[in-house]
Design an enzyme around this catalytic site. Structure first.
Site, mmCIF file in Angstrom:
data_model
loop_
_atom_site.group_PDB
_atom_site.id
_atom_site.type_symbol
_atom_site.label_atom_id
_atom_site.label_comp_id
_atom_site.label_asym_id
_atom_site.label_seq_id
_atom_site.Cartn_x
_atom_site.Cartn_y
_atom_site.Cartn_z
ATOM 1 C CG ASP A 15 3.734 0.252 -4.476
ATOM 2 O OD1 ASP A 15 4.117 -0.917 -4.272
ATOM 3 O OD2 ASP A 15 3.649 1.109 -3.573
ATOM 4 C CB SER A 125 6.208 6.943 3.092
ATOM 5 O OG SER A 125 7.077 6.235 3.938
ATOM 6 C CD GLU A 127 11.101 5.648 6.861
ATOM 7 O OE1 GLU A 127 11.668 6.522 7.548
ATOM 8 O OE2 GLU A 127 11.281 4.426 7.033
ATOM 9 C CE1 TYR A 149 10.625 7.996 -0.069
ATOM 10 C CE2 TYR A 149 10.159 7.133 2.115
ATOM 11 C CZ TYR A 149 9.862 7.215 0.769
ATOM 12 O OH TYR A 149 8.782 6.511 0.275
#
Ligand code: GDP
Length: 321
Positions: A15, A125, A127, A149
């Protein structure tokens, strides 16, 4: 008009490299924060590294961040650095938290002290949703992260919002779902598939071993995602948005599409290997992009099929050259 300045952490990642290219195209002066002892691969930025200024600093070290911000005086700061491979976050949970969670505290505190009018983008994220209780997820869906994470990203997300509320800083979180490109590592399934399909087509491999073929993901192109990041920092008011394609495809659909691109039948080459199964697969992670579409007018330009084609073509060319 004076030239805008941007500082990117995670410059050498997928990114960071696309964002740097976008900002250079837009006439920004671009600074990249890079760890001095970094063993990072500079391949992704070699072709434009003469046009950016690399500053050495580390998310683990508060004073280095303050020095870098004081020196660069950036108008915009994009925090794209983190330990981003989920399985590693289980083997290095504390280090993941140091970079991905506390690193953001250090960065926010450095901004507050050294350049409080800088605009800040935090890479959140999907996640953070882990095992969400609704699908698709929106900006209001509860966070239930299921790995270190995701937990670290949830902390960073809320710290970013807290600094906006408490200190009135211009800080935003973009909750990105999986995004892919030819610059993605082959440890991730999308690039693993396009790369291996290209190898098979060229006679360099004869099989593709995968884990769960039924796993579904919301995949979008990294170039589309970084455009959303930039757009978020151009708004009058800071806000948080989901950045996603809004659609899911299974690993099996991805495999079929990639083999179709080279005129081969996937069933002749693919086998399932339990070694690639995940013990804690997230359930239906798919983003609702209504808010970002209606409020700031962003939606992905590239479709799933287009992305698969583009990546297979890239891998074919790279392996043939
Ligand atoms: P992430 O989990 O979204 O960070 O990205 P990955 O690309 O590593 O995994 C995407 C999905 O593909 C997960 O649900 C995996 O279980 C599934 N998957 C199936 N086979 C494989 C494989 O061989 N390698 C990887 N990395 N993932 C696989």
């Amino acid at each position: 008009m004076t030239t805008k300045k941007a500082l990117i952490t995670g410059l050498t990642g997928q990114d960071g490299s696309y964002l740097a290219e976008l900002l250079l195209d837009k006439g920004y002066e671009v600074f990249g924060l890079v760890r001095r002892s970094s063993s990072s691969n500079l391949d992704r930025i070699n072709h434009f590294s003469n046009n950016i200024q690399i500053l050495s600093g580390d998310l683990l070290d508060q004073s280095s961040l303050m020095d870098v911000i004081a020196e660069a005086q950036p108008d915009e700061i994009y925090n794209l650095a983190s330990q981003s491979y989920v399985p590693i976050s289980w083997t290095q949970p504390a280090l993941t938290a140091e970079y991905t969670a506390l690193g953001v505290s250090r960065l926010l505190e450095s901004i507050r002290r050294c350049k409080p009018n800088a605009r800040f983008y935090q890479a959140s994220s999907s996640e953070v949703f882990g095992q969400p209780d609704e699908s698709p997820q929106t900006e209001r869906t509860a966070f239930r992260p299921r790995n270190p994470y995701g937990v670290a990203k949830a902390y960073a997300h809320w710290m970013t919002i807290n600094y906006r509320q408490k200190y009135n800083l211009y800080t935003c979180c973009g909750i990105t779902y999986t995004h892919e490109s030819p610059r993605r590592g082959t440890e991730f399934v999308f690039r693993k598939i396009t790369h291996t399909v290209a190898q098979i087509k060229l006679g360099l491999a004869n099989e593709l071993k995968l884990g769960n073929l039924e796993a579904r993901r919301d995949w979008c192109y990294a170039k589309d995602a970084v455009y959303a990041m930039w757009l978020m920092l151009q708004q009058e008011q800071p806000n948080d948005y989901i950045i996603a394609s809004g659609e899911t495809y299974s690993v099996k659909e991805l495999v079929e599409c990639a083999f179709n691109c080279v005129g081969l039948n996937w069933e002749d080459y693919v086998s399932v290997d339990p070694a690639f199964y995940r013990p804690d697969e997230p359930v239906q992670l798919v983003g609702c992009i209504d808010k970002i579409k209606t409020e700031i007018g962003w939606q992905p330009e590239y479709s799933f099929n287009h992305l698969v084609e583009l990546m297979v073509d890239y891998d074919l060319k790279k392996l043939s050259s």
